[in-house]
Write a protein that holds these residues in place. Sequence first.
Motif, mmCIF file in Angstrom:
data_model
loop_
_atom_site.group_PDB
_atom_site.id
_atom_site.type_symbol
_atom_site.label_atom_id
_atom_site.label_comp_id
_atom_site.label_asym_id
_atom_site.label_seq_id
_atom_site.Cartn_x
_atom_site.Cartn_y
_atom_site.Cartn_z
ATOM 1 N N GLN A 119 108.004 62.908 -45.601
ATOM 2 C CA GLN A 119 107.404 62.173 -46.816
ATOM 3 C C GLN A 119 107.165 63.307 -47.968
ATOM 4 O OE1 GLN A 119 107.044 58.838 -47.041
ATOM 5 N NE2 GLN A 119 108.244 59.083 -44.911
ATOM 6 N N THR A 120 106.986 64.401 -47.729
ATOM 7 C CA THR A 120 106.660 65.332 -48.855
ATOM 8 C C THR A 120 107.535 66.272 -49.250
ATOM 9 O OG1 THR A 120 105.542 66.906 -47.044
ATOM 10 C CG2 THR A 120 104.151 65.529 -47.995
ATOM 11 N N CYS A 121 108.803 66.626 -48.376
ATOM 12 C CA CYS A 121 109.792 67.656 -48.837
ATOM 13 C C CYS A 121 110.499 66.897 -49.958
ATOM 14 C CB CYS A 121 110.669 67.523 -47.874
ATOM 15 S SG CYS A 121 112.083 68.579 -48.020
ATOM 16 N N PRO A 122 110.706 67.607 -50.888
ATOM 17 C CA PRO A 122 111.207 67.169 -52.266
ATOM 18 C C PRO A 122 112.729 66.822 -52.156
ATOM 19 C CG PRO A 122 109.948 69.227 -52.626
ATOM 20 C CD PRO A 122 109.848 68.735 -51.341
ATOM 21 N N TYR A 123 113.332 67.353 -51.278
ATOM 22 C CA TYR A 123 114.969 67.120 -50.889
ATOM 23 C C TYR A 123 114.721 65.740 -50.245
ATOM 24 C CZ TYR A 123 117.000 71.730 -51.744
ATOM 25 O OH TYR A 123 117.487 72.741 -52.450
ATOM 26 N N SER A 124 113.816 65.513 -49.317
ATOM 27 C CA SER A 124 113.770 64.045 -48.739
ATOM 28 C C SER A 124 113.439 63.088 -49.429
ATOM 29 C CB SER A 124 112.604 64.209 -47.618
ATOM 30 O OG SER A 124 113.036 65.040 -46.516
ATOM 31 N N LYS A 125 112.621 63.414 -50.625
ATOM 32 C CA LYS A 125 112.277 62.392 -51.544
ATOM 33 C C LYS A 125 113.369 62.050 -52.358
ATOM 34 C CE LYS A 125 107.477 63.690 -52.045
ATOM 35 N NZ LYS A 125 106.228 64.119 -52.855
ATOM 36 N N ALA A 126 114.080 62.989 -52.747
ATOM 37 C CA ALA A 126 115.289 62.874 -53.777
ATOM 38 C C ALA A 126 116.314 61.976 -52.896
ATOM 39 C CB ALA A 126 115.735 64.413 -53.989
ATOM 40 N N THR A 127 116.582 62.203 -51.847
ATOM 41 C CA THR A 127 117.439 61.496 -50.948
ATOM 42 C C THR A 127 117.119 59.925 -50.491
ATOM 43 O OG1 THR A 127 116.995 62.542 -48.877
ATOM 44 C CG2 THR A 127 118.787 63.574 -50.194
ATOM 45 N N ARG A 128 115.920 59.799 -50.218
ATOM 46 C CA ARG A 128 115.259 58.570 -49.630
ATOM 47 C C ARG A 128 115.865 57.305 -50.400
ATOM 48 N NH1 ARG A 128 110.068 59.874 -49.643
ATOM 49 N NH2 ARG A 128 110.556 60.818 -47.427
ATOM 50 N N GLY A 129 116.405 56.557 -49.799
ATOM 51 C CA GLY A 129 117.039 55.253 -50.398
ATOM 52 C C GLY A 129 118.346 55.342 -50.747
ATOM 53 N N ASN A 130 118.897 56.858 -50.692
ATOM 54 C CA ASN A 130 120.066 56.957 -51.350
ATOM 55 C C ASN A 130 121.340 57.390 -50.434
ATOM 56 O OD1 ASN A 130 119.276 56.722 -54.295
ATOM 57 N ND2 ASN A 130 118.184 58.633 -53.919
ATOM 58 N N ILE A 131 120.769 57.972 -49.329
ATOM 59 C CA ILE A 131 121.990 58.182 -48.330
ATOM 60 C C ILE A 131 121.262 58.146 -47.055
ATOM 61 C CG2 ILE A 131 122.872 60.155 -49.888
ATOM 62 C CD1 ILE A 131 121.838 62.305 -47.932
ATOM 63 N N ASN A 132 122.012 57.796 -46.141
ATOM 64 C CA ASN A 132 121.527 57.867 -44.766
ATOM 65 C C ASN A 132 120.969 59.014 -44.063
ATOM 66 O OD1 ASN A 132 122.076 54.914 -44.288
ATOM 67 N ND2 ASN A 132 124.247 55.412 -43.690
ATOM 68 N N VAL A 133 119.757 58.986 -43.600
ATOM 69 C CA VAL A 133 119.459 60.308 -43.017
ATOM 70 C C VAL A 133 118.763 60.127 -41.517
ATOM 71 C CG1 VAL A 133 117.482 62.084 -43.118
ATOM 72 C CG2 VAL A 133 118.604 61.310 -45.340
ATOM 73 N N GLU A 134 119.238 60.958 -40.584
ATOM 74 C CA GLU A 134 118.636 60.769 -39.387
ATOM 75 C C GLU A 134 117.700 61.894 -39.049
ATOM 76 O OE1 GLU A 134 121.594 60.312 -36.418
ATOM 77 O OE2 GLU A 134 122.714 58.756 -37.525
ATOM 78 N N LEU A 135 116.391 61.873 -38.647
ATOM 79 C CA LEU A 135 115.691 62.964 -38.287
ATOM 80 C C LEU A 135 115.353 62.851 -36.662
ATOM 81 C CD1 LEU A 135 112.689 62.150 -40.842
ATOM 82 C CD2 LEU A 135 114.331 63.969 -40.866
ATOM 83 N N SER A 136 115.328 63.982 -35.994
ATOM 84 C CA SER A 136 115.229 64.095 -34.604
ATOM 85 C C SER A 136 114.521 65.526 -34.233
ATOM 86 C CB SER A 136 116.279 63.989 -33.853
ATOM 87 O OG SER A 136 117.198 65.174 -34.094
ATOM 88 N N VAL A 137 113.448 65.343 -33.365
ATOM 89 C CA VAL A 137 113.068 66.690 -32.941
ATOM 90 C C VAL A 137 113.659 67.015 -31.253
ATOM 91 C CG1 VAL A 137 110.670 67.406 -31.980
ATOM 92 C CG2 VAL A 137 110.771 65.604 -33.771
ATOM 93 N N ALA A 138 114.203 68.159 -31.568
ATOM 94 C CA ALA A 138 114.853 68.750 -30.368
ATOM 95 C C ALA A 138 113.902 68.881 -29.027
ATOM 96 C CB ALA A 138 115.411 70.189 -30.592
#
Length: 138
Positions: A119-138
């Motif tokens: 929610q706070t990372c500027p890259y995440s903000k820039a891509t939100r709603g624009n590209i598919n992003v998957e997040l996972s915790v190893a």
Amino acid sequence: MTTIDKVLYTGSTHTTGGRDGASRSSDGRLDIKLSPPGSAGAGTNPEQLFAAGWSACFIGAIGLAAGKRKVTLPAGLAVDAEVDLGTTDGAYFLQARLRVSLPGLDRELAQSLVAEAHQTCPYSKATRGNINVELSVA
């Protein structure tokens, strides 16, 4: 669209030749050759650069989230970022996966930190709603 009130830093590069070229930062700290993805060229490509920048920024955002909770992050904190270049109906698109490793942290806490960082990372903000992003915790 959000307007920036105070610029903290400006990254500046000069690029020639596109994917078969070179890029150099204004301060000379970055000086790289570029080559198309999957080629035998001597350089890197924009997708790798984007993945490196995003993962570094994301670690910073995790640090901010951890600081709010007074959580000490593990020394082995890492983000493996994958950025895909692909096509749909002849148009080019990106998609990404961020796999976060927070060894030794409770899984629920780790997932909470990753969600807040996204929610706070500027890259995440820039891509939100624009590209598919998957997040996972190893």
